[in-house]
Design an enzyme around this catalytic site. Structure first.
Site, mmCIF file in Angstrom:
data_model
loop_
_atom_site.group_PDB
_atom_site.id
_atom_site.type_symbol
_atom_site.label_atom_id
_atom_site.label_comp_id
_atom_site.label_asym_id
_atom_site.label_seq_id
_atom_site.Cartn_x
_atom_site.Cartn_y
_atom_site.Cartn_z
ATOM 1 N N GLY A 116 0.866 -1.167 0.000
ATOM 2 C CA GLY A 116 0.000 0.000 0.000
ATOM 3 C C GLY A 116 0.902 1.216 0.000
ATOM 4 O O GLY A 116 2.122 1.099 -0.163
ATOM 5 N N ASP A 168 11.086 3.394 6.865
ATOM 6 C CA ASP A 168 11.010 4.644 7.627
ATOM 7 C C ASP A 168 10.108 5.686 6.975
ATOM 8 O O ASP A 168 9.902 6.762 7.533
ATOM 9 C CB ASP A 168 12.405 5.227 7.860
ATOM 10 N N ARG A 178 5.208 5.127 1.911
ATOM 11 C CA ARG A 178 5.950 6.353 2.207
ATOM 12 C C ARG A 178 5.405 7.528 1.399
ATOM 13 O O ARG A 178 6.110 8.463 1.062
ATOM 14 C CB ARG A 178 7.440 6.175 1.954
ATOM 15 N N ASP A 215 1.687 -2.622 -8.852
ATOM 16 C CA ASP A 215 1.452 -1.493 -7.946
ATOM 17 C C ASP A 215 2.172 -0.236 -8.425
ATOM 18 O O ASP A 215 2.024 0.827 -7.804
ATOM 19 C CB ASP A 215 1.875 -1.839 -6.519
#
Length: 457
Positions: free
Chosen positions: A93, A128, A96, A263
């Site tokens: 999904g 991150d 970031r 994606d």
């Protein structure tokens, strides 16, 4: 997408709110230590009425992500699945990035502002949620070069340096961080449909089809297409047309995206999400851009097949709400559409008026043979033969059958074309990394935009 639009008024159009409850999740942007504006694309901003924003407001919206007026009240991280190197992954999904705003251009088409490096989301997994400044600079260069070559691409709208030190395994670390904003027609990916199909959310799948068709006002399948009025069929025809066109534009541009997963494919057929991209140094069908693509799945010459395969995954997802035969009929168009687009774009890049017949395909074949035998860089080949000049033997004979377009601009009389090979990319980054010198980047952007104007003329 118009390339040099007249400025328009800001017109918010947050239509994704109609499907947001099951398509994504509201998220908060990262709170960055600093926000230093490094790149703003006022040419793209003029298309959506944001070119007059003062820098401080630009940073508030595209570095701190304060909502634009009457737009999405909060960022939305979209949910999707996807085939990654042909392996289905339901655990992805927007990890970031997020959808930040939606606006209309002067032609009433919807445009999305989405991010990369804007912080963690429910789909970040162990990441991150950040972006390296080098990655942002590389995306600026990729999108500007592709736009200049006439490829349908997202535009790099904004880059803001964010003051964090990031650890990465594939570049010297710690390294500088940034947040990037893209402008493109849709944030919806093929993987969005795959997720709904796998979860058997058939009503939501139909709603997503209807939502996506709003990106194609007035577009219809061919008159002889079976079940052409069925919404899922209409959508697949539009996606197939645009994927075939995108594949041809990559090949004629000598571009290798590197990671053509489902994606990374959106439903408006725009190239986006630039990671390990490259432009060809020579005509090498097996050239790969991603060091981790060990099998060459997304090698240069395999990109059209990859986009057809990805389009087929959309057809498979739509099969849960539609009969198969009309979807198969739409998929059968990919090959002919790709061949036609390839011939037309090849002629256009050579500065020749396409004939629309078998001679165009012969021109492509003879040109590819010349490129393979000579090892000449593709950019140099198209530049040197612009308008049919400097060609001999069989290639010269076939070029003589064409009418040339206007080719007397000073650019075509120069010593060499603008290019975007990896050595120059690294040199531009090195100036920033070593000396904080942004001059080479901005000079290159100006040069590429000049080349784009010449190509479009």
């Amino acid at each position: 997408m118009p390339r040099n639009p007249d400025p328009v008024a800001y017109r918010p159009a947050p239509i994704i709110g109609e499907v947001a409850q099951w398509l994504g999740d509201p998220v908060a942007p990262a709170d960055f230590p600093q926000t230093v504006l490094r790149f703003r694309n006022d040419r793209a901003a003029a298309q959506v009425g944001l070119q007059s924003l003062p820098d401080e407001d630009w940073i508030r919206h595209f570095g701190r992500f304060e909502p634009l007026a009457d737009n999405l009240p909060h960022p939305l991280a979209l949910r999707y699945h996807g085939h990654q190197f042909r392996v289905y992954n339901p655990d992805i999904g927007d990890g970031r990035g997020f959808l930040f705003a939606q606006l209309k251009d002067g032609g009433d088409r919807i445009l999305d502002l989405g991010t990369k490096g804007s912080g963690q989301t429910p789909y970040s997994r162990q990441g991150d949620g950040r972006l390296t400044l080098k990655g942002a600079v590389r995306e600026i260069l990729a999108t500007e070069m592709l736009e200049a070559l006439g490829v349908e691409t997202s535009r790099t709208f904004s880059v803001i340096e964010t003051g964090e030190q990031l650890e990465r395994g594939d570049e010297p670390s710690p390294t500088r961080s940034a947040v990037l904003v893209r402008l493109q027609h849709s944030h919806i990916r093929i993987g969005s449909f795959q997720r709904l199909a796998l979860l058997e959310e058939h009503d939501h799948l139909r709603e997503l089809v209807d939502y996506c068709l709003r990106h194609y006002p007035g577009a219809e399948p061919p008159d002889d297409a079976p079940d052409r009025g069925e919404p899922a069929v209409r959508l697949l025809h539009q996606v197939v047309e645009r994927m075939a066109e995108l594949a041809a534009s990559y090949m004629v541009g000598g571009f290798v995206h590197g990671v053509l997963n489902t994606d990374n494919m959106n439903i408006t057929g725009e190239s986006f999400d630039y990671g390990p991209w490259r432009f060809l140094p020579r005509w090498e069908p097996g050239f790969t851009a991603a060091y981790f693509d060990h099998a060459g799945l997304y090698a240069f010459a395999r990109q059209p097949e990859a986009m057809r395969w990805n389009s087929a995954q959309l057809a498979i997802a739509l099969r849960s709400i539609c009969e198969a035969p009309p979807l198969i009929a739409a998929m059968d168009r990919f090959g002919p559409l790709y061949e036609a687009a390839m011939a037309r774009r090849w002629c256009q890049r050579l500065g020749l008026k396409p004939r629309g017949d078998e001679v165009d395909r012969q021109l492509v074949s003879l040109s590819e043979a010349a490129l393979r035998s000579s090892n000449e860089p593709p950019d140099a080949f198209f530049f040197r033969h612009r308008g049919g000049r400097n060609a001999d033997h069989a290639l010269g004979e076939i070029m003589a059958q064409y009418e040339a377009v206007e080719n007397d601009h000073d650019y075509w009389q120069g010593d060499r074309p603008e290019t975007m090979l990896i050595d120059e990319v690294e040199a531009i980054w090195a100036a920033i990394d070593r000396d904080d010198d942004w001059g080479p980047l901005h000079a290159k952007v100006d040069a590429l935009r000049g080349m784009g104007e010449v190509h479009r003329a």
